[in-house]
Design a protein around this motif. Structure first.
Motif, PDB file in Angstrom:
ATOM      1  N   UNK A 136       0.824  -1.203   0.000  1.00  0.00           N
ATOM      2  CA  UNK A 136       0.000   0.000   0.000  1.00  0.00           C
ATOM      3  C   UNK A 136       0.864   1.262   0.000  1.00  0.00           C
ATOM      4  N   UNK A 137       0.335   2.371  -0.489  1.00  0.00           N
ATOM      5  CA  UNK A 137       1.062   3.638  -0.504  1.00  0.00           C
ATOM      6  C   UNK A 137       1.446   4.037   0.925  1.00  0.00           C
ATOM      7  N   UNK A 138       0.662   3.659   1.902  1.00  0.00           N
ATOM      8  CA  UNK A 138       0.962   4.007   3.300  1.00  0.00           C
ATOM      9  C   UNK A 138       2.303   3.432   3.749  1.00  0.00           C
ATOM     10  N   UNK A 169       4.884   5.755   2.332  1.00  0.00           N
ATOM     11  CA  UNK A 169       4.847   7.009   3.075  1.00  0.00           C
ATOM     12  C   UNK A 169       5.382   6.846   4.495  1.00  0.00           C
ATOM     13  N   UNK A 170       5.670   5.609   4.907  1.00  0.00           N
ATOM     14  CA  UNK A 170       6.219   5.376   6.235  1.00  0.00           C
ATOM     15  C   UNK A 170       5.181   5.268   7.329  1.00  0.00           C
ATOM     16  N   UNK A 171       3.917   5.147   6.951  1.00  0.00           N
ATOM     17  CA  UNK A 171       2.854   5.061   7.944  1.00  0.00           C
ATOM     18  C   UNK A 171       2.635   3.644   8.455  1.00  0.00           C
ATOM     19  N   UNK A 172       3.010   2.643   7.683  1.00  0.00           N
ATOM     20  CA  UNK A 172       2.852   1.238   8.070  1.00  0.00           C
ATOM     21  C   UNK A 172       4.172   0.535   7.877  1.00  0.00           C
ATOM     22  N   UNK A 173       4.397  -0.502   8.663  1.00  0.00           N
ATOM     23  CA  UNK A 173       5.606  -1.300   8.480  1.00  0.00           C
ATOM     24  C   UNK A 173       5.324  -2.447   7.522  1.00  0.00           C
ATOM     25  N   UNK A 174       6.360  -2.886   6.859  1.00  0.00           N
ATOM     26  CA  UNK A 174       6.248  -4.002   5.923  1.00  0.00           C
ATOM     27  C   UNK A 174       6.418  -5.303   6.706  1.00  0.00           C
TER      28      UNK A 174
END
Length: 72
Positions: A37-39, A42-47
């Protein structure tokens, strides 16, 4: 990555170093390449446990033949 996105390699390098950030449309393209996801971009979620859709290459170690010789 740069070729795939149609940007200069130095542009990708600046993103990697945090010196600049991609436009939102480019961030969407990056997310699509990696199948996240784009998030995440953007650094909003971890992989976690996400397989990239772009092949990851590994290169074998090549011994350059340099050896340290102590000076007497």
């Amino acid at each position: 990555m740069a070729n795939r996105l149609g940007v200069a390699p130095t542009t990708v390098s600046s993103w990697e170093r945090g010196a600049a950030y991609p436009l939102m449309t480019t961030a969407k393209s990056i997310a699509d390449i990696f199948g996240v996801p784009v998030s995440v971009i953007a650094g909003e979620k971890e992989i976690s446990n996400i397989a990239p859709s772009m092949p990851v290459h590994s290169y074998k170690y090549l011994d350059a033949g340099f050896h340290v010789v102590p000076l007497n």
